[in-house]
Design a protein around this motif. Sequence first.
Motif, mmCIF file in Angstrom:
data_model
loop_
_atom_site.group_PDB
_atom_site.id
_atom_site.type_symbol
_atom_site.label_atom_id
_atom_site.label_comp_id
_atom_site.label_asym_id
_atom_site.label_seq_id
_atom_site.Cartn_x
_atom_site.Cartn_y
_atom_site.Cartn_z
ATOM 1 N N ILE A 18 -36.062 -19.755 30.827
ATOM 2 C CA ILE A 18 -37.034 -18.665 30.714
ATOM 3 C C ILE A 18 -37.935 -18.994 29.535
ATOM 4 N N PRO A 19 -39.218 -19.218 29.779
ATOM 5 C CA PRO A 19 -40.080 -19.543 28.648
ATOM 6 C C PRO A 19 -40.023 -18.398 27.654
ATOM 7 N N SER A 20 -39.701 -18.736 26.391
ATOM 8 C CA SER A 20 -39.496 -17.681 25.403
ATOM 9 C C SER A 20 -40.711 -16.775 25.278
ATOM 10 N N VAL A 21 -41.909 -17.353 25.525
ATOM 11 C CA VAL A 21 -43.101 -16.529 25.368
ATOM 12 C C VAL A 21 -43.169 -15.439 26.425
ATOM 13 N N ALA A 22 -42.462 -15.631 27.560
ATOM 14 C CA ALA A 22 -42.460 -14.591 28.588
ATOM 15 C C ALA A 22 -41.788 -13.338 28.059
ATOM 16 N N LEU A 23 -40.961 -13.505 27.020
ATOM 17 C CA LEU A 23 -40.246 -12.357 26.470
ATOM 18 C C LEU A 23 -41.068 -11.610 25.421
ATOM 19 N N PRO A 54 -43.770 -9.677 25.577
ATOM 20 C CA PRO A 54 -44.017 -8.257 25.856
ATOM 21 C C PRO A 54 -42.750 -7.418 25.698
ATOM 22 N N LEU A 55 -41.635 -7.945 26.186
ATOM 23 C CA LEU A 55 -40.377 -7.193 26.120
ATOM 24 C C LEU A 55 -39.958 -6.962 24.667
ATOM 25 N N LEU A 112 -41.764 -6.993 22.020
ATOM 26 C CA LEU A 112 -42.680 -6.073 21.337
ATOM 27 C C LEU A 112 -42.294 -4.634 21.611
ATOM 28 N N LEU A 113 -41.876 -4.368 22.855
ATOM 29 C CA LEU A 113 -41.496 -3.005 23.206
ATOM 30 C C LEU A 113 -40.221 -2.596 22.501
ATOM 31 N N VAL A 114 -39.231 -3.502 22.525
ATOM 32 C CA VAL A 114 -37.901 -3.124 22.053
ATOM 33 C C VAL A 114 -37.808 -3.187 20.532
ATOM 34 N N VAL A 131 -50.443 -13.766 19.590
ATOM 35 C CA VAL A 131 -50.509 -12.964 20.814
ATOM 36 C C VAL A 131 -50.353 -11.486 20.496
ATOM 37 N N PHE A 163 -36.579 0.545 29.095
ATOM 38 C CA PHE A 163 -37.022 -0.836 28.894
ATOM 39 C C PHE A 163 -36.226 -1.811 29.742
ATOM 40 N N ILE A 174 -44.590 -23.075 29.086
ATOM 41 C CA ILE A 174 -44.765 -22.140 27.970
ATOM 42 C C ILE A 174 -46.250 -21.929 27.679
ATOM 43 N N VAL A 199 -48.100 -19.763 30.148
ATOM 44 C CA VAL A 199 -47.915 -18.332 29.897
ATOM 45 C C VAL A 199 -48.729 -17.891 28.688
ATOM 46 N N LEU A 216 -48.156 -10.201 33.568
ATOM 47 C CA LEU A 216 -47.039 -9.803 32.700
ATOM 48 C C LEU A 216 -47.520 -8.863 31.600
ATOM 49 N N GLN A 246 -46.954 -4.738 31.026
ATOM 50 C CA GLN A 246 -46.407 -4.150 29.800
ATOM 51 C C GLN A 246 -47.332 -3.065 29.269
ATOM 52 N N MET A 285 -42.840 -5.635 34.931
ATOM 53 C CA MET A 285 -42.818 -6.622 33.858
ATOM 54 C C MET A 285 -41.601 -7.535 34.004
ATOM 55 N N LEU A 338 -40.607 -16.207 35.930
ATOM 56 C CA LEU A 338 -40.814 -17.332 35.013
ATOM 57 C C LEU A 338 -39.502 -18.088 34.792
ATOM 58 N N GLY A 339 -38.392 -17.318 34.712
ATOM 59 C CA GLY A 339 -37.097 -17.984 34.593
ATOM 60 C C GLY A 339 -36.807 -18.858 35.796
#
Lengths: 256, 278
Positions: free
Chosen positions: A100-105, A107-108, A110-112, A195, B47, B212, B215, B230, B234, B242, B249-250
């Motif tokens: 899972i590309p870390s950058v995909a996380l 948005p998540l 930022l929310l959490v 970002v 979330f 990466i 994205v 994505l 969000q 989201m 992506l995974g």
Amino acid sequence: MRSLYRNLVGLIGFFLLWEGAVRVGLVPELFVPPPSEVLATTVGLLGQEPFIRDVIATVLAWAIALLISVAIAVPAGLLLGSVPWLRNATRVIVEFLRPIPSVALIPLVLLVVGGGPEAKITLAVYAAVWPILFNTIYALSEIDPVLMDTARACGTSRGRMLTSVALPHAAPFVFTGVRMSAAIALILVVSTEYVAGAASGLGNFILEASSGGSNMDEVLAGTVVAGLIGYLINDGLERIGKRAFRWNEVAGEAAK
Amino acid sequence: MTQVTERATRLRSQAVAGLSGFARTWLVFIGAVVVWEVATRLAESVFFPPPTEIVSTALQLWFSGPASQLFLSDVVFDHILPSLGRCLAGWAIAVILGVGLGTALGRSRTGMDYVGPLFAFFRAIPPPTLVPVFMVLFGLGPGMQVATIIFGAIWPVLLNTVDGVRAVDSVKVDTARSFRTPTPYWIGMVVLPAALPKIFAGLRLSLSISLILMVVSELIGSLNGIGHELISAQRAFEFPLMWTWIVLLGILGFGLNSLLLAAERRVLRWQPNRNNDG
């Protein structure tokens, strides 16, 4: 000495090429300022307090993230590397989490976690854990069985075997993992700042400078500083590795 | 004859072991998903939607198209395929440039002396910081994204190729020279095959970097693509949506990496020490 001279020739040649391309008009000067201007801006920025504070914020977040990843990945790697059934059981999960590309996380997270320094540290840790973890597991699986058998035949206890046989063997590999992670963590810290628009940091500086569209010299100066930090980190770790693992003949191999 | 049966038995036992390993692998995976489902249902956090909800959102999002498009919805054609295209195009260009330049620099005795520090510095630059520069140069669009991907992905390939090309066995060098092998054959049939294991290590690293950067560049400035969807999911607080993109992506990362590993295993089958770990 001769190679140093060639290094300099290469660097100067690159700057002359860049300067020439801009002066001749190959690339618009508004978009890509000539290196003389970028260097002047870089030097100017390094004397300004807010910029220094941004740099410190980035480097600090990077250092914390790397420390946390080492603290997580090395024990986890030692555990997974020495307990085969645990490694088999978790292999799939690790194989699915890692790509899972870390950058995909971003948005998540930022929310959490919110937009503070925790966000960039969390993301950098997520990305930086994998190389250290895999190198640690790999190092443990590569131990010469004769070494382990010898230690066992001498009646060494399990804990002692870990500290006296497994750890010294694994250290150079783990260190290579740390070096890879250091580069990844820096990329993640700067990217998240960029970002997500963090409150401070080098990435945020570049974002703010680029939003006007006319401060490209500041954008490039920020990029140069980011590159310099990355270069110094990598070079420093390489030197430390060479010094610390001089006794190990695979260190040279593993350092690549 | 006995040899043949022995071999067949061994193959069969290998197949059984592989199958049970495969089953165990997936059992663990399913178990993890069940735990995830239960945990999210208990936590009831906005979330973290449960995986069943993510899957149903994903099915509706991607497979609700008409039969003429193989039931793939417009989202697939508008966002997923362009993203994949940019990622693979950038990676392919980086690989061609990296292997070409790397071979030339690796064969030359002084080449790396001139550009080594420069490349080490370039590699250390976090590629996302160059996005603003590429953005003003190429505008908002695929050009900027492909340029970012190339800049990030080229260094591992290039530097690994240089390493691999340099490490060609000196016996092979002397043999080829004594036969007066013409340069194209020498490069194509001796140098590159010898460097391939190193090159493949670079390829794998640069493929994950490409994904990466795809994205990142889409998160920052793009009108379509996975990263764009994505970040807009969000911003709209549509968390299941989201999550479908994160999961996609995974899957993409896993799929691309597996494909490359399979290709590597096929291409490098002739290597003696590779046959053991099958």
